[in-house]
Design a protein around this motif. Sequence first.
Motif, PDB file in Angstrom:
ATOM      1  N   GLU A   1       0.828  -1.207   0.000  1.00 16.12           N
ATOM      2  CA  GLU A   1       0.000   0.000   0.000  1.00 16.12           C
ATOM      3  C   GLU A   1       0.863   1.258   0.000  1.00 16.12           C
ATOM      4  O   GLU A   1       0.577   2.214  -0.706  1.00 16.12           O
ATOM      5  CB  GLU A   1      -0.944   0.019   1.204  1.00 16.12           C
ATOM      6  CG  GLU A   1      -2.152  -0.855   1.050  1.00 16.12           C
ATOM      7  CD  GLU A   1      -3.016  -0.451  -0.136  1.00 16.12           C
ATOM      8  OE1 GLU A   1      -3.360   0.742  -0.266  1.00 16.12           O
ATOM      9  OE2 GLU A   1      -3.325  -1.337  -0.941  1.00 16.12           O
ATOM     10  N   LEU A   2       1.925   1.262   0.799  1.00 21.48           N
ATOM     11  CA  LEU A   2       2.809   2.424   0.850  1.00 21.48           C
ATOM     12  C   LEU A   2       3.479   2.659  -0.497  1.00 21.48           C
ATOM     13  O   LEU A   2       3.671   3.806  -0.909  1.00 21.48           O
ATOM     14  CB  LEU A   2       3.855   2.239   1.954  1.00 21.48           C
ATOM     15  CG  LEU A   2       3.323   2.295   3.385  1.00 21.48           C
ATOM     16  CD1 LEU A   2       4.396   1.835   4.360  1.00 21.48           C
ATOM     17  CD2 LEU A   2       2.826   3.681   3.738  1.00 21.48           C
ATOM     18  N   THR A   3       3.819   1.589  -1.197  1.00 21.63           N
ATOM     19  CA  THR A   3       4.433   1.703  -2.520  1.00 21.63           C
ATOM     20  C   THR A   3       3.504   2.427  -3.488  1.00 21.63           C
ATOM     21  O   THR A   3       3.958   3.213  -4.331  1.00 21.63           O
ATOM     22  CB  THR A   3       4.799   0.310  -3.064  1.00 21.63           C
ATOM     23  OG1 THR A   3       5.716  -0.301  -2.159  1.00 21.63           O
ATOM     24  CG2 THR A   3       5.433   0.387  -4.428  1.00 21.63           C
ATOM     25  N   LYS A   4       2.208   2.209  -3.367  1.00 20.04           N
ATOM     26  CA  LYS A   4       1.233   2.879  -4.233  1.00 20.04           C
ATOM     27  C   LYS A   4       1.187   4.391  -3.987  1.00 20.04           C
ATOM     28  O   LYS A   4       0.676   5.135  -4.810  1.00 20.04           O
ATOM     29  CB  LYS A   4      -0.169   2.314  -4.005  1.00 20.04           C
ATOM     30  CG  LYS A   4      -0.326   0.877  -4.413  1.00 20.04           C
ATOM     31  CD  LYS A   4      -1.726   0.391  -4.064  1.00 20.04           C
ATOM     32  CE  LYS A   4      -1.905  -1.084  -4.284  1.00 20.04           C
ATOM     33  NZ  LYS A   4      -3.238  -1.544  -3.857  1.00 20.04           N
ATOM     34  N   HIS A   5       1.694   4.827  -2.835  1.00 19.74           N
ATOM     35  CA  HIS A   5       1.592   6.232  -2.436  1.00 19.74           C
ATOM     36  C   HIS A   5       2.930   6.965  -2.464  1.00 19.74           C
ATOM     37  O   HIS A   5       3.072   8.006  -1.799  1.00 19.74           O
ATOM     38  CB  HIS A   5       0.975   6.329  -1.044  1.00 19.74           C
ATOM     39  CG  HIS A   5      -0.459   5.896  -1.005  1.00 19.74           C
ATOM     40  ND1 HIS A   5      -1.486   6.710  -1.415  1.00 19.74           N
ATOM     41  CD2 HIS A   5      -1.024   4.726  -0.643  1.00 19.74           C
ATOM     42  CE1 HIS A   5      -2.641   6.063  -1.284  1.00 19.74           C
ATOM     43  NE2 HIS A   5      -2.378   4.850  -0.823  1.00 19.74           N
ATOM     44  N   ILE A   6       3.905   6.460  -3.219  1.00 19.09           N
ATOM     45  CA  ILE A   6       5.180   7.161  -3.335  1.00 19.09           C
ATOM     46  C   ILE A   6       4.916   8.559  -3.898  1.00 19.09           C
ATOM     47  O   ILE A   6       4.165   8.728  -4.851  1.00 19.09           O
ATOM     48  CB  ILE A   6       6.171   6.366  -4.202  1.00 19.09           C
ATOM     49  CG1 ILE A   6       6.608   5.109  -3.439  1.00 19.09           C
ATOM     50  CG2 ILE A   6       7.382   7.213  -4.597  1.00 19.09           C
ATOM     51  CD1 ILE A   6       7.504   4.176  -4.210  1.00 19.09           C
ATOM     52  N   GLY A   7       5.513   9.574  -3.272  1.00 22.84           N
ATOM     53  CA  GLY A   7       5.306  10.968  -3.666  1.00 22.84           C
ATOM     54  C   GLY A   7       4.189  11.650  -2.900  1.00 22.84           C
ATOM     55  O   GLY A   7       3.923  12.828  -3.098  1.00 22.84           O
ATOM     56  N   THR A   8       3.540  10.923  -1.999  1.00 24.42           N
ATOM     57  CA  THR A   8       2.406  11.441  -1.239  1.00 24.42           C
ATOM     58  C   THR A   8       2.842  11.896   0.156  1.00 24.42           C
ATOM     59  O   THR A   8       3.614  11.204   0.810  1.00 24.42           O
ATOM     60  CB  THR A   8       1.331  10.335  -1.081  1.00 24.42           C
ATOM     61  OG1 THR A   8       0.949   9.874  -2.365  1.00 24.42           O
ATOM     62  CG2 THR A   8       0.112  10.840  -0.328  1.00 24.42           C
ATOM     63  N   PRO A   9       2.330  13.042   0.633  1.00 23.00           N
ATOM     64  CA  PRO A   9       2.584  13.436   2.023  1.00 23.00           C
ATOM     65  C   PRO A   9       1.941  12.437   2.982  1.00 23.00           C
ATOM     66  O   PRO A   9       0.847  11.933   2.728  1.00 23.00           O
ATOM     67  CB  PRO A   9       1.907  14.802   2.145  1.00 23.00           C
ATOM     68  CG  PRO A   9       1.758  15.292   0.743  1.00 23.00           C
ATOM     69  CD  PRO A   9       1.591  14.063  -0.103  1.00 23.00           C
ATOM     70  N   VAL A  10       2.636  12.170   4.082  1.00 27.68           N
ATOM     71  CA  VAL A  10       2.184  11.138   5.004  1.00 27.68           C
ATOM     72  C   VAL A  10       2.577  11.498   6.434  1.00 27.68           C
ATOM     73  O   VAL A  10       3.542  12.211   6.665  1.00 27.68           O
ATOM     74  CB  VAL A  10       2.801   9.771   4.587  1.00 27.68           C
ATOM     75  CG1 VAL A  10       4.290   9.756   4.787  1.00 27.68           C
ATOM     76  CG2 VAL A  10       2.164   8.607   5.280  1.00 27.68           C
ATOM     77  N   GLU A  11       1.764  11.022   7.381  1.00 28.91           N
ATOM     78  CA  GLU A  11       2.113  11.053   8.805  1.00 28.91           C
ATOM     79  C   GLU A  11       2.279   9.603   9.227  1.00 28.91           C
ATOM     80  O   GLU A  11       1.409   8.777   8.949  1.00 28.91           O
ATOM     81  CB  GLU A  11       1.004  11.658   9.654  1.00 28.91           C
ATOM     82  CG  GLU A  11       0.875  13.145   9.577  1.00 28.91           C
ATOM     83  CD  GLU A  11      -0.216  13.654  10.522  1.00 28.91           C
ATOM     84  OE1 GLU A  11      -0.216  14.860  10.766  1.00 28.91           O
ATOM     85  OE2 GLU A  11      -1.051  12.859  10.989  1.00 28.91           O
ATOM     86  N   VAL A  12       3.380   9.313   9.902  1.00 27.05           N
ATOM     87  CA  VAL A  12       3.652   7.950  10.341  1.00 27.05           C
ATOM     88  C   VAL A  12       3.791   7.968  11.858  1.00 27.05           C
ATOM     89  O   VAL A  12       4.608   8.711  12.409  1.00 27.05           O
ATOM     90  CB  VAL A  12       4.949   7.401   9.702  1.00 27.05           C
ATOM     91  CG1 VAL A  12       5.227   5.995  10.198  1.00 27.05           C
ATOM     92  CG2 VAL A  12       4.847   7.427   8.185  1.00 27.05           C
ATOM     93  N   ALA A  13       2.979   7.155  12.536  1.00 25.09           N
ATOM     94  CA  ALA A  13       3.037   7.065  13.991  1.00 25.09           C
ATOM     95  C   ALA A  13       3.754   5.786  14.383  1.00 25.09           C
ATOM     96  O   ALA A  13       3.478   4.708  13.847  1.00 25.09           O
ATOM     97  CB  ALA A  13       1.643   7.087  14.586  1.00 25.09           C
TER      98      ALA A  13
END
Length: 72
Positions: free
Chosen positions: A9-21
């Motif tokens: 799933e993270l691979t699909k969102h490369i280039g996307t802003p994200v918050e990681v807890a």
Amino acid sequence: MFESFLAAELTKHIGTPVEVAMSDGLVEGIITSVTGNLLTILQTVGYGYGTTTTPLTISIPAINFVTFSPVA
């Protein structure tokens, strides 16, 4: 098993802003790569003239949750 699903799933969102807890805190950045069980984000540190970008690598099993932000 869940880690491989999250990595996909993270691979699909490369280039996307994200918050990681994680257990030790929350980080924000833009996903730059996912390799195996490692997530790399480009984290912005500081404000104004002192702003720098730093790559940060996170072990996917250490992630508690992820929030995706809309791309501006």
